[in-house]
Design an enzyme around this catalytic site. Structure first.
Site, mmCIF file in Angstrom:
data_model
loop_
_atom_site.group_PDB
_atom_site.id
_atom_site.type_symbol
_atom_site.label_atom_id
_atom_site.label_comp_id
_atom_site.label_asym_id
_atom_site.label_seq_id
_atom_site.Cartn_x
_atom_site.Cartn_y
_atom_site.Cartn_z
ATOM 1 N N TYR A 6 0.816 -1.229 0.000
ATOM 2 C CA TYR A 6 0.000 0.000 0.000
ATOM 3 C C TYR A 6 0.844 1.271 0.000
ATOM 4 C CZ TYR A 6 -3.358 -3.475 1.779
ATOM 5 O OH TYR A 6 -4.131 -4.594 1.952
ATOM 6 N N TYR A 133 -14.455 -4.769 2.560
ATOM 7 C CA TYR A 133 -13.080 -5.193 2.255
ATOM 8 C C TYR A 133 -12.974 -6.671 2.593
ATOM 9 C CZ TYR A 133 -8.082 -5.845 2.231
ATOM 10 O OH TYR A 133 -6.823 -6.327 1.951
ATOM 11 N N ASP A 223 -17.508 -13.102 6.662
ATOM 12 C CA ASP A 223 -16.058 -12.945 6.644
ATOM 13 C C ASP A 223 -15.669 -12.394 8.016
ATOM 14 O OD1 ASP A 223 -13.479 -12.090 6.470
ATOM 15 O OD2 ASP A 223 -13.722 -10.926 4.624
HETATM 16 C C1 LIG Z 1 -12.467 -8.698 6.679
HETATM 17 C C2 LIG Z 1 -11.196 -9.138 6.013
HETATM 18 N N1 LIG Z 1 -11.227 -10.158 5.139
HETATM 19 C C3 LIG Z 1 -10.120 -10.596 4.529
HETATM 20 C C4 LIG Z 1 -8.903 -10.010 4.764
HETATM 21 C C5 LIG Z 1 -7.689 -10.499 4.039
HETATM 22 O O1 LIG Z 1 -6.874 -11.225 4.889
HETATM 23 P P1 LIG Z 1 -5.329 -11.464 4.512
HETATM 24 O O2 LIG Z 1 -4.657 -10.143 4.610
HETATM 25 O O3 LIG Z 1 -4.855 -12.462 5.522
HETATM 26 O O4 LIG Z 1 -5.305 -11.997 3.120
HETATM 27 C C6 LIG Z 1 -8.822 -8.936 5.651
HETATM 28 C C7 LIG Z 1 -7.546 -8.269 5.914
HETATM 29 O O5 LIG Z 1 -7.460 -7.213 6.485
HETATM 30 C C8 LIG Z 1 -9.999 -8.479 6.289
HETATM 31 O O6 LIG Z 1 -9.996 -7.449 7.133
#
Ligand SMILES: Cc1ncc(COP(=O)(O)O)c(C=O)c1O
Length: 405
Positions: A6, A133, A223
């Site tokens: 980033y 996200y 998620d």
């Molecule tokens: C809600 C959510 N899902 C998925 C991810 C992705 O995880 P990773 O960074 O382990 O690929 C993140 C990462 O911040 C997240 O906050």
């Protein structure tokens, strides 16, 4: 050389070099810093935890890794057994992977194939939230909704496969009325949307989503990569509303080793379980169920359970609410708190510009983004340490202090 995440490599400021870490502290050559970000929200037990270190060392003496293709091992079995008994409902089927993004990809693939296996080929669409996200891989970017992370997808034009809605029940009902026969799943970060700006919403939205998913036979995917393991003040939001597929990552291993799991309920699992080889889930990350990661995860859950982590999280929320009580400033748009997450949203990003250095000088590591100054501390933080983190945030957002760069 390292290519940092980033960042515009040409203009980025030098990152802080960490030479040691213990408990809630990160150490640089010249500073001792409370990690108010828990290394991207994962290090819930703090650094150099003796029991987690020991668990990994014990596994290491046997082997660090074997693949899950045609092989299995005790740590993977124990972890899937543990998750099966620990998670509510019939979320019993654990598919491991090496990161949150991949685990979300697996969930989305499961949802799509679940209907393909039933020959419902029209169910190609995913319902998702505005400001969502879910990771940085391609499909997770597509279901995500954040210009800053996902602008590269513009190259493909508008996605026909994903619909984004706000966290409002009317919008939810409208989307189901319009798209229900083409949707395979509705994916959400439940209660707390992290990278999209620490946005918080009510559980009634999720309850209605569950009803609509049942009514129209659409899979509900939570998620909980960020929200899982207590961050919202619930062990899992899944304890409140049961999804069909749950994704865990980050704190799964106490932030020790990148690992994640996509947990399916019986209905989803049975959608793959038959005599047709083509109905198998064709996925298999090399490092899925890595033995060191599974050992760390098992120990992390044991510590979480045995040392009253939910009590620790309640205490963090209580202290945070107490310290934020009556705090306001004309430059602050909103202060949001939930469990062990607090976010100050300011109107103008300029208000918090330079905050990282400001906090560093006061012994706190922070990583604000856009208009959001937040803390997601390790759960082992002591009261005075948490107060220090919160005071540093408040100090910066109070009139008259933004001349400090
Ligand atoms: C809600 C959510 N899902 C998925 C991810 C992705 O995880 P990773 O960074 O382990 O690929 C993140 C990462 O911040 C997240 O906050």
């Amino acid at each position: 050389m390292i290519w940092f995440p980033y960042e515009q490599m040409k203009t980025m400021k030098a990152p802080y070099k960490i030479i040691d870490a213990e408990g809630v502290y990160l150490y640089t050559e010249d500073q001792k810093l409370i990690d108010s970000v828990s290394s991207w929200w994962s290090v819930i037990h703090g650094y150099k935890h003796p029991e987690l270190n020991q668990a990994i060392e014990t596994q290491l003496k046997k082997f660090a890794h074997v693949m899950l293709g045609g092989l299995t091992h005790e740590s993977a079995r124990k972890l899937s057994d543990k998750l099966q008994s620990w998670l509510p409902g019939d979320l019993d089927y654990c598919f491991f992977s090496d990161s949150g993004s991949v685990a979300v990809e697996v969930a989305l693939k499961m949802a799509l194939q679940y209907y393909m296996n039933r020959e419902e080929m029209q169910r190609t669409m995913v319902l998702a939230l505005e400001h969502a996200y879910h990771g940085d891989t391609f499909k997770t970017m597509e279901v995500g909704d954040d210009e800053d992370y996902h602008f590269v997808l513009k190259a493909y034009g508008e996605s026909k496969n994903v619909v984004h809605i706000p966290t409002e029940i009317a919008a939810l009902e409208q989307a189901f009325a319009e798209y229900h026969d083409r949707l395979n799943c509705f994916i959400v970060e439940p209660l707390l949307q992290g990278a999209g700006g620490m946005r918080m919403y009510d559980v009634s939205f999720l309850k209605r989503a569950r009803e609509l998913c049942d009514q129209y036979d659409v899979l509900l995917v939570f998620d909980e990569v960020a929200t899982g393991f207590g961050r919202t003040g619930n062990r899992f939001v899944t304890d409140l509303v049961l999804p069909d597929i749950l994704v865990l990552g980050k704190a799964l291993t106490g932030g020790y080793i990148g690992h994640a799991v996509t947990v399916a309920n019986r209905k989803v699992y049975e959608g793959f379980f038959d005599d047709a080889p083509s109905h198998a889930l064709m996925h298999g990350p090399t490092f899925m169920s890595n033995a060191l990661a599974c050992s760390a995860a098992l120990k992390s859950i044991e510590i979480f359970e045995s040392q009253d982590y939910m009590g620790k999280i309640r205490k963090i929320e209580e202290i945070t609410r107490r310290e934020m009580e009556g705090f306001s400033d004309p430059r602050i748009k909103e202060i949001r708190m939930m469990g062990a997450c607090v976010c100050i949203e300011v109107y103008d990003p300029g208000t918090i510009k330079g905050y990282q250095k400001f906090a560093y000088d006061r012994g706190v590591f922070s990583r604000p983004f856009l208009n959001y100054l937040y803390a997601m501390v390790p759960y082992v933080i002591q009261e005075e340490e948490l107060v220090k983190v919160l005071n540093t945030m408040k100090h910066r957002c109070t009139r008259g202090t933004n001349e400090i760069k």
